[in-house]
Motif scaffolding. Structure first.
Motif, mmCIF file in Angstrom:
data_model
loop_
_atom_site.group_PDB
_atom_site.id
_atom_site.type_symbol
_atom_site.label_atom_id
_atom_site.label_comp_id
_atom_site.label_asym_id
_atom_site.label_seq_id
_atom_site.Cartn_x
_atom_site.Cartn_y
_atom_site.Cartn_z
ATOM 1 N N MET A 1 0.842 -1.161 0.000
ATOM 2 C CA MET A 1 0.000 0.000 0.000
ATOM 3 C C MET A 1 0.890 1.228 0.000
ATOM 4 S SD MET A 1 -2.902 1.056 2.731
ATOM 5 C CE MET A 1 -3.966 -0.168 2.060
ATOM 6 N N GLU A 2 0.659 2.095 -0.903
ATOM 7 C CA GLU A 2 1.490 3.277 -1.051
ATOM 8 C C GLU A 2 1.078 4.362 -0.059
ATOM 9 O OE1 GLU A 2 1.051 4.421 -5.105
ATOM 10 O OE2 GLU A 2 1.472 2.408 -5.786
ATOM 11 N N ASN A 3 2.037 5.167 0.336
ATOM 12 C CA ASN A 3 1.800 6.354 1.150
ATOM 13 C C ASN A 3 1.069 6.080 2.457
ATOM 14 O OD1 ASN A 3 3.004 7.893 -0.871
ATOM 15 N ND2 ASN A 3 1.062 8.104 -1.952
ATOM 16 N N LEU A 4 1.349 4.960 3.075
ATOM 17 C CA LEU A 4 0.774 4.682 4.382
ATOM 18 C C LEU A 4 1.585 5.455 5.408
ATOM 19 C CD1 LEU A 4 -1.350 3.032 5.892
ATOM 20 C CD2 LEU A 4 0.371 1.260 6.175
ATOM 21 N N THR A 5 0.969 6.428 6.023
ATOM 22 C CA THR A 5 1.677 7.269 6.985
ATOM 23 C C THR A 5 0.914 7.287 8.295
ATOM 24 O OG1 THR A 5 0.497 9.219 6.212
ATOM 25 C CG2 THR A 5 2.659 8.770 5.220
ATOM 26 N N ASN A 35 -11.175 0.117 -4.373
ATOM 27 C CA ASN A 35 -10.957 1.405 -3.704
ATOM 28 C C ASN A 35 -11.473 1.384 -2.266
ATOM 29 O OD1 ASN A 35 -9.697 2.551 -5.897
ATOM 30 N ND2 ASN A 35 -11.565 3.504 -6.689
ATOM 31 N N ALA A 36 -12.631 0.783 -2.053
ATOM 32 C CA ALA A 36 -13.192 0.704 -0.701
ATOM 33 C C ALA A 36 -12.306 -0.153 0.193
ATOM 34 C CB ALA A 36 -14.613 0.143 -0.743
ATOM 35 N N LYS A 37 -11.793 -1.237 -0.364
ATOM 36 C CA LYS A 37 -10.901 -2.119 0.399
ATOM 37 C C LYS A 37 -9.627 -1.370 0.795
ATOM 38 C CE LYS A 37 -8.331 -5.669 -1.299
ATOM 39 N NZ LYS A 37 -8.032 -6.955 -1.927
ATOM 40 N N ILE A 41 -8.527 -0.567 4.674
ATOM 41 C CA ILE A 41 -7.239 -1.021 5.214
ATOM 42 C C ILE A 41 -6.451 0.170 5.756
ATOM 43 C CG2 ILE A 41 -4.997 -2.044 4.607
ATOM 44 C CD1 ILE A 41 -6.626 -3.782 2.538
ATOM 45 N N LYS A 42 -6.403 1.236 4.981
ATOM 46 C CA LYS A 42 -5.645 2.422 5.401
ATOM 47 C C LYS A 42 -6.283 3.075 6.628
ATOM 48 C CE LYS A 42 -3.505 6.577 3.580
ATOM 49 N NZ LYS A 42 -3.276 7.407 2.406
ATOM 50 N N THR A 43 -7.606 3.185 6.639
ATOM 51 C CA THR A 43 -8.306 3.819 7.757
ATOM 52 C C THR A 43 -8.142 3.011 9.034
ATOM 53 O OG1 THR A 43 -9.922 4.811 6.258
ATOM 54 C CG2 THR A 43 -10.549 4.647 8.593
ATOM 55 N N ILE A 44 -8.334 1.701 8.959
ATOM 56 C CA ILE A 44 -8.191 0.849 10.144
ATOM 57 C C ILE A 44 -6.744 0.889 10.641
ATOM 58 C CG2 ILE A 44 -8.308 -1.513 11.031
ATOM 59 C CD1 ILE A 44 -11.046 -0.184 10.643
ATOM 60 N N SER A 45 -5.794 0.907 9.726
ATOM 61 C CA SER A 45 -4.383 0.990 10.120
ATOM 62 C C SER A 45 -4.105 2.273 10.887
ATOM 63 C CB SER A 45 -3.480 0.899 8.898
ATOM 64 O OG SER A 45 -3.677 -0.327 8.239
ATOM 65 N N HIS A 46 -4.639 3.380 10.418
ATOM 66 C CA HIS A 46 -4.480 4.658 11.121
ATOM 67 C C HIS A 46 -5.165 4.611 12.488
ATOM 68 C CE1 HIS A 46 -2.433 6.940 8.058
ATOM 69 N NE2 HIS A 46 -3.354 6.658 7.162
#
Length: 189
Positions: A1-5, A35-37, A41-46
């Motif tokens: 996943m790109e740009n995971l900050t 896109n939703a997936k 993933i990004k939202t839950i990671s944050h």
């Protein structure tokens, strides 16, 4: 996943309540668009950084159901490790090391000294397992030496680390008998 900050300002709540396990369980059973997936993933990671209890749910409700790739899991685990180290949240560090051991990738910057300085039994044990899995013989040796050094005075606080790291010959009393009978408190992953 790109740009995971790392981003403290992300918030996903159910009314006033933080994201719950039940919500994650329901969403993990849904078929999401690409896109939703990626967004999920990004939202839950944050959110895992805001609500550390989510870290323990990542595997069952994010990684496995959505087929998260190893590189993304590695990125998340490295962020978890770094944040756990800076905040002295050793439980989260253990999850980062668990993910690393299970999925077979490196954690940036992990050292025996960091585990030792934590004075945390589980961090020491997971670090030992990590070093062992990755063939870091020097760090494994340090772990064994440290376990032996603290076994006389700190067995009550570090029993799990000491028991799992030391061979039967280095243990005392009933610990020795348990080890002889093949008792372990670890499961294969």
């Amino acid at each position: 996943m790109e740009n995971l900050t790392f981003n403290y300002s992300s918030h996903l709540t159910m009314g006033c309540m933080p994201l719950s396990r039940d919500v994650m369980k329901v969403l993990s059973n849904k078929s999401l668009s690409t896109n939703a997936k990626a967004y999920y993933i990004k939202t839950i990671s944050h959110l895992a950084f805001i609500y550390p209890y989510i870290i323990s749910l990542l595997e069952d409700y994010v990684f496995i159901p959505f087929g998260v790739d190893k590189q993304t899991i590695q990125t998340i685990a490295n962020l978890i490790y770094a944040e756990g180290l800076s905040s002295k949240n050793y439980e989260t560090i253990c999850y980062a090391l668990y993910y690393s051991i299970k999925y077979g990738f490196a954690i940036d910057g992990i050292t025996f000294e960091a585990a030792k300085q934590s004075n945390d039994c589980l961090f020491l044990l997971f670090a030992y397992l990590y070093f062992q899995k990755n063939g870091d013989k020097q760090s494994v040796k340090y772990c064994k030496e440290y376990a032996k050094a603290i076994s006389q005075n700190y067995m009550d606080s570090f029993w799990l680390f000491i028991y799992e790291v030391l061979p039967q010959s280095e243990l005392r009393e009933y610990w020795k008998h348990m080890k002889k009978n093949g008792v372990t408190f670890l499961l294969e992953i």
